[in-house]
Enzyme design. Structure first.
Site, PDB file in Angstrom:
ATOM      1  N   ASP A  40      -3.725 -12.277   5.595  1.00  0.00           N
ATOM      2  CA  ASP A  40      -3.873 -13.724   5.388  1.00  0.00           C
ATOM      3  C   ASP A  40      -3.860 -14.476   6.723  1.00  0.00           C
ATOM      4  O   ASP A  40      -4.008 -15.703   6.759  1.00  0.00           O
ATOM      5  CB  ASP A  40      -2.831 -14.276   4.399  1.00  0.00           C
ATOM      6  CG  ASP A  40      -1.404 -14.084   4.870  1.00  0.00           C
ATOM      7  OD1 ASP A  40      -1.191 -13.516   5.959  1.00  0.00           O
ATOM      8  OD2 ASP A  40      -0.484 -14.507   4.134  1.00  0.00           O
ATOM      9  N   SER A  41      -3.746 -13.730   7.843  1.00  0.00           N
ATOM     10  CA  SER A  41      -4.018 -14.320   9.164  1.00  0.00           C
ATOM     11  C   SER A  41      -5.445 -14.861   9.189  1.00  0.00           C
ATOM     12  O   SER A  41      -5.792 -15.672  10.057  1.00  0.00           O
ATOM     13  CB  SER A  41      -3.816 -13.276  10.270  1.00  0.00           C
ATOM     14  OG  SER A  41      -4.499 -12.082   9.949  1.00  0.00           O
ATOM     15  N   ASP A  79      -4.169  -8.496   1.480  1.00  0.00           N
ATOM     16  CA  ASP A  79      -2.898  -9.227   1.559  1.00  0.00           C
ATOM     17  C   ASP A  79      -2.723 -10.125   0.338  1.00  0.00           C
ATOM     18  O   ASP A  79      -3.651 -10.859  -0.029  1.00  0.00           O
ATOM     19  CB  ASP A  79      -2.926 -10.119   2.816  1.00  0.00           C
ATOM     20  CG  ASP A  79      -1.656 -10.030   3.636  1.00  0.00           C
ATOM     21  OD1 ASP A  79      -0.682  -9.403   3.175  1.00  0.00           O
ATOM     22  OD2 ASP A  79      -1.662 -10.583   4.751  1.00  0.00           O
ATOM     23  N   LYS A 107      -0.570  -5.682   0.335  1.00  0.00           N
ATOM     24  CA  LYS A 107       0.614  -5.939   1.156  1.00  0.00           C
ATOM     25  C   LYS A 107       1.261  -7.239   0.692  1.00  0.00           C
ATOM     26  O   LYS A 107       0.557  -8.184   0.308  1.00  0.00           O
ATOM     27  CB  LYS A 107       0.232  -6.048   2.634  1.00  0.00           C
ATOM     28  CG  LYS A 107       1.397  -6.396   3.551  1.00  0.00           C
ATOM     29  CD  LYS A 107       1.040  -6.252   5.003  1.00  0.00           C
ATOM     30  CE  LYS A 107       0.332  -7.442   5.593  1.00  0.00           C
ATOM     31  NZ  LYS A 107       1.087  -8.717   5.512  1.00  0.00           N
ATOM     32  N   GLU A 109       4.859  -9.884   1.700  1.00  0.00           N
ATOM     33  CA  GLU A 109       5.948 -10.171   2.640  1.00  0.00           C
ATOM     34  C   GLU A 109       7.275 -10.237   1.897  1.00  0.00           C
ATOM     35  O   GLU A 109       7.397 -10.993   0.923  1.00  0.00           O
ATOM     36  CB  GLU A 109       5.680 -11.501   3.350  1.00  0.00           C
ATOM     37  CG  GLU A 109       4.443 -11.471   4.234  1.00  0.00           C
ATOM     38  CD  GLU A 109       4.210 -12.778   4.989  1.00  0.00           C
ATOM     39  OE1 GLU A 109       5.081 -13.659   4.979  1.00  0.00           O
ATOM     40  OE2 GLU A 109       3.130 -12.889   5.594  1.00  0.00           O
ATOM     41  N   GLU A 176       7.318  -7.038  11.754  1.00  0.00           N
ATOM     42  CA  GLU A 176       6.705  -8.081  12.605  1.00  0.00           C
ATOM     43  C   GLU A 176       7.756  -8.759  13.487  1.00  0.00           C
ATOM     44  O   GLU A 176       8.754  -9.306  13.001  1.00  0.00           O
ATOM     45  CB  GLU A 176       5.981  -9.119  11.734  1.00  0.00           C
ATOM     46  CG  GLU A 176       5.363 -10.225  12.596  1.00  0.00           C
ATOM     47  CD  GLU A 176       4.158 -10.917  11.994  1.00  0.00           C
ATOM     48  OE1 GLU A 176       3.728 -10.556  10.894  1.00  0.00           O
ATOM     49  OE2 GLU A 176       3.634 -11.829  12.668  1.00  0.00           O
TER      50      GLU A 176
HETATM   51  O1  KIV Z   1      -1.961 -11.322   7.949  1.00  0.00           O
HETATM   52  C1  KIV Z   1      -1.898 -10.460   8.838  1.00  0.00           C
HETATM   53  O2  KIV Z   1      -2.822 -10.267   9.631  1.00  0.00           O
HETATM   54  C2  KIV Z   1      -0.691  -9.662   8.916  1.00  0.00           C
HETATM   55  C3  KIV Z   1      -0.542  -8.765  10.097  1.00  0.00           C
HETATM   56  C4  KIV Z   1      -0.263  -9.571  11.288  1.00  0.00           C
HETATM   57  C5  KIV Z   1       0.488  -7.734   9.883  1.00  0.00           C
HETATM   58  O3  KIV Z   1       0.129  -9.750   8.070  1.00  0.00           O
END
Ligand code: KIV
Length: 251
Positions: A40-41, A79, A107, A109, A176
């Protein structure tokens, strides 16, 4: 997923990078990267939001579909964006949608606080990568991107998080911006691979936001990243040459 555990036990490092579109995903896949994360970056380095809390799930699905078209070999992880895994039911529902969009794993968090969600997703047959330490989706509540695990209490709490996500069935865990010594201790303690970002070299693998690695988001580069190339400069150079040629009538 068992292969990742086996690689940890053989001491083989794991490589992971982000991609949000077809060409980048295909290039990373062709380069032999093990895990490609549609993180989600996306919200910051592609969509121009100030942080990842503004990313919508529709945007995650759209970019997961694009990246999936470029991946043949690597593990593609999608994500779960903010608000999509507040309950175990919601986590499973959204994880299924990411899989339908082409992700092979998801993934989220959270550590001990998210055991019920991790267990539910894994029980639904979807491999899950956990993410502990600095959690970008909580950046507003935390007041910035701060190093985690410096104090003994924080290190203990992170260790408990890592053990909790392993026991819940995660196949790997992102650490992280965790203090290097704490990351090393966690890595030694758990059986699943730790994938570090800004957490020193004692992890089982490393992940970076590709835009940071290649210098494609020059307005902010995290302290722990040394870009390998400066693609932003090349884009500016090419655009200027194009403009000069066009304005002077040279084709
Ligand atoms: O969203 C993302 O790119 C991430 C990575 C930085 C691990 O969660």
């Amino acid at each position: 997923m068992e292969d990742f555990r086996a690689r940890k036990s053989r001491g083989e490092r794991i490589t992971a990078l982000t991609a949000y579109d077809y060409p980048t995903a295909r290039l990373l896949d062709e380069s032999g990267i093990d895990i490609i994360l549609v993180g989600d970056s996306l919200g910051m380095v592609v969509l121009g939001y100030t942080d990842t809390t503004q990313v919508t799930f529709e945007e995650m699905l759209h970019h997961t579909r694009a990246a999936a078209r470029g991946v043949k070999r690597a593990l593609l992880v999608g994500d779960l964006s903010i608000g999509t895994y507040d309950t175990p039911e919601s986590a499973v529902e959204h994880a299924r949608q990411l899989v339908a969009a082409g992700a092979q794993a998801v993934k989220l968090e959270g550590g001990a606080s998210h055991v019920a969600q991790i267990e539910a997703v894994v029980r639904a047959g979807i491999p899950l990568m956990a993410h502990i330490g600095m959690l970008p989706q909580s950046v507003r509540a935390e007041g910035g991107y701060k190093v985690k695990g410096r104090s003994e209490a924080e290190a203990r709490s992170l260790l408990a998080d890592a053990e909790a996500v392993e026991n819940a069935g995660a196949f790997a865990v992102v650490l992280e911006i965790v203090a290097a010594e704490t990351a090393r201790q966690i890595t030694a303690r758990i059986g699943i691979p730790t994938i570090g970002i800004g957490s020193g070299d004692g992890c089982d693998g490393q992940i970076l936001v590709t835009h940071d690695l290649i210098g494609l988001y020059p307005w902010f580069t995290p302290k722990f990243v040394s870009p390998e190339v400066h693609v932003a400069d090349e884009i500016r150079r090419a655009a200027r040459i194009f403009a000069e040629r066009t304005l002077s009538g040279i084709r």
